[in-house]
Design an enzyme around this catalytic site. Structure first.
Site, PDB file in Angstrom:
ATOM      1  N   ASN A  63     -62.040-115.779 -42.519  1.00 21.12           N
ATOM      2  CA  ASN A  63     -61.329-114.647 -41.891  1.00 21.12           C
ATOM      3  C   ASN A  63     -59.966-115.180 -41.459  1.00 21.12           C
ATOM      4  O   ASN A  63     -59.889-116.055 -40.602  1.00 21.12           O
ATOM      5  CB  ASN A  63     -62.123-114.157 -40.678  1.00 21.12           C
ATOM      6  CG  ASN A  63     -61.317-113.154 -39.859  1.00 21.12           C
ATOM      7  OD1 ASN A  63     -60.401-112.523 -40.374  1.00 21.12           O
ATOM      8  ND2 ASN A  63     -61.638-113.052 -38.581  1.00 21.12           N
ATOM      9  N   GLY A  64     -58.894-114.688 -42.083  1.00 19.64           N
ATOM     10  CA  GLY A  64     -57.558-115.192 -41.742  1.00 19.64           C
ATOM     11  C   GLY A  64     -56.712-115.317 -42.992  1.00 19.64           C
ATOM     12  O   GLY A  64     -57.046-114.749 -44.049  1.00 19.64           O
TER      13      GLY A  64
ATOM     14  N   LYS B 110     -60.316-102.669 -37.487  1.00 23.94           N
ATOM     15  CA  LYS B 110     -60.299-102.582 -36.028  1.00 23.94           C
ATOM     16  C   LYS B 110     -59.506-103.690 -35.371  1.00 23.94           C
ATOM     17  O   LYS B 110     -58.780-103.481 -34.392  1.00 23.94           O
ATOM     18  CB  LYS B 110     -61.737-102.607 -35.509  1.00 23.94           C
ATOM     19  CG  LYS B 110     -61.879-102.436 -34.018  1.00 23.94           C
ATOM     20  CD  LYS B 110     -61.447-101.055 -33.589  1.00 23.94           C
ATOM     21  CE  LYS B 110     -61.517-100.787 -32.111  1.00 23.94           C
ATOM     22  NZ  LYS B 110     -60.919 -99.521 -31.727  1.00 23.94           N
TER      23      LYS B 110
ATOM     24  N   TRP C 267     -61.370-107.462 -45.587  1.00 25.64           N
ATOM     25  CA  TRP C 267     -60.190-106.593 -45.553  1.00 25.64           C
ATOM     26  C   TRP C 267     -59.137-107.371 -46.331  1.00 25.64           C
ATOM     27  O   TRP C 267     -58.592-108.362 -45.865  1.00 25.64           O
ATOM     28  CB  TRP C 267     -59.726-106.360 -44.111  1.00 25.64           C
ATOM     29  CG  TRP C 267     -58.707-105.273 -44.015  1.00 25.64           C
ATOM     30  CD1 TRP C 267     -58.940-103.939 -43.832  1.00 25.64           C
ATOM     31  CD2 TRP C 267     -57.280-105.408 -44.102  1.00 25.64           C
ATOM     32  NE1 TRP C 267     -57.737-103.257 -43.795  1.00 25.64           N
ATOM     33  CE2 TRP C 267     -56.715-104.128 -43.961  1.00 25.64           C
ATOM     34  CE3 TRP C 267     -56.413-106.494 -44.280  1.00 25.64           C
ATOM     35  CZ2 TRP C 267     -55.342-103.898 -43.997  1.00 25.64           C
ATOM     36  CZ3 TRP C 267     -55.051-106.271 -44.328  1.00 25.64           C
ATOM     37  CH2 TRP C 267     -54.530-104.984 -44.185  1.00 25.64           C
TER      38      TRP C 267
ATOM     39  N   GLU D 154     -53.819 -91.857 -38.586  1.00 21.90           N
ATOM     40  CA  GLU D 154     -54.648 -92.989 -39.025  1.00 21.90           C
ATOM     41  C   GLU D 154     -56.040 -92.576 -39.480  1.00 21.90           C
ATOM     42  O   GLU D 154     -56.675 -93.298 -40.250  1.00 21.90           O
ATOM     43  CB  GLU D 154     -54.712 -94.064 -37.944  1.00 21.90           C
ATOM     44  CG  GLU D 154     -55.496 -93.767 -36.711  1.00 21.90           C
ATOM     45  CD  GLU D 154     -55.542 -94.986 -35.792  1.00 21.90           C
ATOM     46  OE1 GLU D 154     -55.788 -96.096 -36.274  1.00 21.90           O
ATOM     47  OE2 GLU D 154     -55.304 -94.796 -34.579  1.00 21.90           O
TER      48      GLU D 154
ATOM     49  N   LYS E 164     -53.177 -91.124 -33.799  1.00 17.57           N
ATOM     50  CA  LYS E 164     -54.600 -90.804 -34.022  1.00 17.57           C
ATOM     51  C   LYS E 164     -54.749 -89.922 -35.256  1.00 17.57           C
ATOM     52  O   LYS E 164     -55.568 -90.162 -36.132  1.00 17.57           O
ATOM     53  CB  LYS E 164     -55.207 -90.097 -32.788  1.00 17.57           C
ATOM     54  CG  LYS E 164     -55.510 -91.016 -31.623  1.00 17.57           C
ATOM     55  CD  LYS E 164     -56.593 -92.019 -31.848  1.00 17.57           C
ATOM     56  CE  LYS E 164     -56.098 -93.351 -32.320  1.00 17.57           C
ATOM     57  NZ  LYS E 164     -55.382 -94.233 -31.444  1.00 17.57           N
TER      58      LYS E 164
ATOM     59  N   HIS F  88     -31.328 -83.365 -32.432  1.00 17.65           N
ATOM     60  CA  HIS F  88     -30.514 -84.458 -32.990  1.00 17.65           C
ATOM     61  C   HIS F  88     -31.027 -84.889 -34.362  1.00 17.65           C
ATOM     62  O   HIS F  88     -30.676 -85.955 -34.853  1.00 17.65           O
ATOM     63  CB  HIS F  88     -30.503 -85.647 -32.022  1.00 17.65           C
ATOM     64  CG  HIS F  88     -30.030 -85.277 -30.652  1.00 17.65           C
ATOM     65  ND1 HIS F  88     -28.735 -84.907 -30.375  1.00 17.65           N
ATOM     66  CD2 HIS F  88     -30.722 -85.163 -29.482  1.00 17.65           C
ATOM     67  CE1 HIS F  88     -28.623 -84.600 -29.089  1.00 17.65           C
ATOM     68  NE2 HIS F  88     -29.813 -84.748 -28.527  1.00 17.65           N
TER      69      HIS F  88
ATOM     70  N   CYS G 170     -61.296-109.807 -41.329  1.00 17.27           N
ATOM     71  CA  CYS G 170     -62.601-109.689 -41.985  1.00 17.27           C
ATOM     72  C   CYS G 170     -63.675-109.994 -40.949  1.00 17.27           C
ATOM     73  O   CYS G 170     -63.383-110.329 -39.807  1.00 17.27           O
ATOM     74  CB  CYS G 170     -62.681-110.689 -43.126  1.00 17.27           C
ATOM     75  SG  CYS G 170     -61.283-110.589 -44.235  1.00 17.27           S
TER      76      CYS G 170
ATOM     77  N   ARG H 220     -64.478-104.400 -39.038  1.00 14.25           N
ATOM     78  CA  ARG H 220     -63.392-105.377 -39.157  1.00 14.25           C
ATOM     79  C   ARG H 220     -62.791-105.391 -40.557  1.00 14.25           C
ATOM     80  O   ARG H 220     -61.720-105.978 -40.761  1.00 14.25           O
ATOM     81  CB  ARG H 220     -63.906-106.778 -38.830  1.00 14.25           C
ATOM     82  CG  ARG H 220     -64.562-106.905 -37.457  1.00 14.25           C
ATOM     83  CD  ARG H 220     -65.091-108.316 -37.259  1.00 14.25           C
ATOM     84  NE  ARG H 220     -63.991-109.242 -37.250  1.00 14.25           N
ATOM     85  CZ  ARG H 220     -63.300-109.557 -36.150  1.00 14.25           C
ATOM     86  NH1 ARG H 220     -63.612-109.003 -35.016  1.00 14.25           N
ATOM     87  NH2 ARG H 220     -62.292-110.388 -36.212  1.00 14.25           N
TER      88      ARG H 220
ATOM     89  N   GLU I 149     -49.072 -91.358 -29.224  1.00 13.57           N
ATOM     90  CA  GLU I 149     -50.467 -91.766 -29.402  1.00 13.57           C
ATOM     91  C   GLU I 149     -51.253 -90.692 -30.147  1.00 13.57           C
ATOM     92  O   GLU I 149     -52.044 -90.985 -31.051  1.00 13.57           O
ATOM     93  CB  GLU I 149     -51.112 -92.069 -28.044  1.00 13.57           C
ATOM     94  CG  GLU I 149     -52.564 -92.437 -28.082  1.00 13.57           C
ATOM     95  CD  GLU I 149     -52.927 -93.566 -29.026  1.00 13.57           C
ATOM     96  OE1 GLU I 149     -54.096 -93.658 -29.411  1.00 13.57           O
ATOM     97  OE2 GLU I 149     -52.012 -94.321 -29.441  1.00 13.57           O
TER      98      GLU I 149
HETATM   99  C1  AGP Z   1     -55.406 -97.802 -32.980  1.00 14.15           C
HETATM  100  O1  AGP Z   1     -56.206 -96.717 -33.149  1.00 14.15           O
HETATM  101  C2  AGP Z   1     -55.408 -98.760 -34.060  1.00 14.15           C
HETATM  102  N1  AGP Z   1     -56.682 -99.223 -34.357  1.00 14.15           N
HETATM  103  C3  AGP Z   1     -54.410 -99.899 -33.881  1.00 14.15           C
HETATM  104  O2  AGP Z   1     -53.141 -99.341 -33.779  1.00 14.15           O
HETATM  105  C4  AGP Z   1     -54.663-100.799 -32.663  1.00 14.15           C
HETATM  106  O3  AGP Z   1     -54.342-100.124 -31.496  1.00 14.15           O
HETATM  107  C5  AGP Z   1     -53.772-102.035 -32.777  1.00 14.15           C
HETATM  108  O4  AGP Z   1     -54.113-102.720 -33.943  1.00 14.15           O
HETATM  109  C6  AGP Z   1     -53.922-102.947 -31.564  1.00 14.15           C
HETATM  110  O5  AGP Z   1     -55.214-103.421 -31.476  1.00 14.15           O
HETATM  111  P1  AGP Z   1     -55.673-104.220 -30.168  1.00 14.15           P
HETATM  112  O6  AGP Z   1     -55.598-103.288 -29.004  1.00 14.15           O
HETATM  113  O7  AGP Z   1     -57.067-104.657 -30.474  1.00 14.15           O
HETATM  114  O8  AGP Z   1     -54.748-105.382 -30.018  1.00 14.15           O
END
Ligand code: AGP
Length: 609
Positions: free
Chosen positions: A99-100, A604, A75, A491, A488, A507, A2, A27, A484
């Protein structure tokens, strides 16, 4: 996961709280709330489900000239997103934002039910009730009540607490979740990260785990949970306002993709000696002898950071002979009983520097005596401060939840770390020089690509927006790049995209190929080109809807779409190709009219387990 903010001063607290929460919305953005107190302690508590804009209109109808308050954007972890579960939570005369995660909240709640009527399903309200239990409505200084309560808590927190009985101070504390205090003129501000403070002050104090601070408009008093006084270390916030605005782009994601020529140049600044074909990283804090003796490199990260580590591992193994490189997913590795061999060093990779799983691995590896080197973006973040050495990637704030510019710079920074080891091991310069040459020209190659391809990718993406499934393929270094790309797409567009090594198709995954799927293949002109071609033919033979991304002039298979790129790169082409995947995901998502920068169910910085 959060965002929390706080203000005490002489200006309008509601204004700062709302603008601060907007800066931290990446966040978490499923509900929000603020509470302010007038100078007699009369509260104005406002909450709303959904994004900050909802709360903002409530504030507009309830404007208050109050000059102290705390706020939160959520969040959800405990209790669904709703106004009832939104923060701040109240207990007696005090209010808390958190936050936590409080792991032992159920046991604590059972003990507090007789003295507090719980209205939400959150762990945070339990913490509020626990603090109030010690606060006894003001009999006990608020900061001491907070300390007493935190001693009974298991879990992670960044909190801010205010009381109607003393509308001149805010008590904050942290363990595992970030918290920064902004020192202003006649005002003090708090936030989960410095982006909320920009434009208000450049002076910041980053609170450490186990610290509690009592702040008023002109004082900050910090102590440990054992009441040991701590002197506040004031640092200068590096980032400026422009860096956290869209710069004329429709979305932060497109801005951050298009920024990569400059963001990568910042990552390379002062670290590449093209004349000598050498790289130099000052931060890792390892002597040449220590570098030479490294036999095992563990690369720890989550999500995109893990993919960057995996990609770098392929390259590092190419130019070293006696080094094993082990990219690991932090959320798994923290509980794996991995045997860490002697002469190991760990790279701890994180854009935010706050990801809980990655942080836990860092602490676990340090406890085992393994040297930890951070590859981090967020300056002053927890991981950056706890590693033994490290390299900042300096890409500036990455605000869009989907990570793009950080991936490119993380991968290159780790390859450079690998080159640093190889140089210390005396690997022949002729073997290392081509990597240094490619790294040096990569920013320009990216700039060239971003000048030429976006329009074509936008048109291409529109043809694939209605698919629900996709398969991304790559061999060798292109496999982590494919992973990767698939991440993208899934997500932000919510298309179920998965990546496989091209050689793995036969396979199992080949069974998936039908009209519900399209396939995106990364096909660089490299030593495995011909092998990859047979993979494309296998899919083609099953009627696949194939997009091939290649720099090969000889590619001629009748696939559905080909994205041809030209580049001078010899080795790092998959990193360049990944920008096509980034743009492709962006344009599919905009074509679907989805929220590009704040995709559902994500945030994020993942500060909880
Ligand atoms: C990537 O687009 C995501 N937001 C997520 O997978 C991110 O890479 C992951 O949470 C790691 O975050 P960080 O690099 O801040 O540790």
């Amino acid at each position: 996961m959060c965002g929390i903010v706080g203000y005490v001063g002489s200006k309008n607290a509601q204004d700062f709280l709302i603008s601060g929460l907007k800066r931290l919305e990446y966040r978490g953005y499923d509900s929000a709330g603020i509470v302010t107190l007038n100078d007699k302690g009369v509260p104005t508590l406002l909450k709303a489900k959904g994004k900050i804009t909802g709360l903002e209109s409530k504030v507009a109808q309830n404007k208050r000239p109050d000059s102290i308050g705390i706020g939160h954007t959520r969040w959800a972890t405990h209790g669904e997103p709703s106004e009832k579960n939104a923060h701040p939570h109240k207990a007696g005369k005090l209010y808390i934002v958190h936050n936590g995660i409080i792991e032992n909240y159920k046991e604590l709640k059972a003990k507090l039910e007789s003295s507090h009527k719980f209205i939400s399903e959150t762990d945070t309200e339990v913490l509020a009730a626990l603090i109030n239990h010690f606060y006894l409505d003001g009999l006990y200084p608020l900061s001491n009540a907070v300390v007493q309560a935190l001693k009974l808590v298991h879990g992670t927190y960044g909190i801010a607490v205010i009381s109607e009985l003393n509308p001149t101070e805010i008590v904050v504390a942290r363990s595992g979740s970030p918290l920064v205090i902004g020192i202003g003129h006649g005002e003090t501000l708090i936030a989960s990260d410095a982006s909320a403070l920009i434009g208000h002050t450049k002076k910041a104090v980053y609170l450490n785990d186990g610290e509690v601070a009592t702040i008023s408009k002109d004082s900050v008093e910090i102590k440990t949970l054992n009441s040991q006084p701590v002197s506040a270390k004031v640092e200068t916030i590096q980032t400026d306002l422009a860096a956290i605005q869209k710069g004329g782009y429709d979305h932060f994601l497109l801005k951050e993709i298009m920024e990569q020529p400059t963001s990568l140049t910042e990552t390379l600044r002062g670290r590449v000696n093209l004349k000598e074909r050498l790289v130099h990283l000052g931060g890792p804090n390892l002597s040449d002898k220590e570098l030479k003796n490294i036999r095992h490199l563990i690369i720890v990260g989550c999500g995109t950071a893990y993919h960057a580590g995996m990609l770098a591992s392929y390259y590092i193994e190419q130019f070293t002979t006696d080094l094993t490189v082990d990219p690991v997913m932090a959320s798994e590795y923290r509980y794996r009983h991995a045997n860490v061999p002697d002469h190991s060093v760990a790279l701890i990779v994180s854009q935010s520097g706050e990801t809980a799983d990655t942080l836990a691995c860092l602490r676990e590896l340090k406890a085992q005596g393994v040297k930890t080197i951070g590859i981090v973006n967020a300056i002053g973040s927890t991981i950056a401060r706890e590693v033994d050495g490290g390299t900042y990637i300096h890409v500036g704030p990455e605000i869009s939840v989907a990570s793009t510019k950080a991936f490119t710079s993380q991968a290159v920074a780790m390859i450079m770390f690998g080159l640093t080891i190889a140089q210390a091991k005396g690997i022949k310069p002729s073997i290392l020089a081509p990597y240094v040459e490619d790294i040096a020209i990569l920013p320009d190659e990216i700039a060239k690509l971003l000048k030429t391809v976006p329009k074509a990718i936008e048109i291409l993406a529109k043809n694939y927006k209605d698919y629900d499934h996709a398969i991304y393929l790559g061999r060798d270094v292109s496999y982590p790049a494919a992973m990767e790309g698939a991440l993208k797409l899934k997500e932000i567009s919510y298309i179920d995209a998965n990546a496989y090594p091209t050689g793995e198709l036969k396979h199992g995954p080949l069974a998936l190929v039908d009209d519900r799927f399209f396939e995106l293949v990364l096909l660089p002109e490299d030593s495995l080109y011909d092998k990859s071609i047979s993979g494309v033919q296998e899919v083609l033979a099953r009627g696949g809807h194939i997009i091939v991304v290649t720099n090969s002039l000889k590619f001629s298979l009748p696939v559905e779409n080909v994205v041809k790129i030209t580049t001078k790169l010899k080795l790092l082409t998959p990193i360049l190709m990944n920008l096509i995947s980034q743009l492709f995901a962006y344009y599919i998502t905009t074509a679907k009219g989805l929220n590009v920068d704040q995709p559902r169910n994500l945030a994020k910085s993942v500060t909880v387990e």
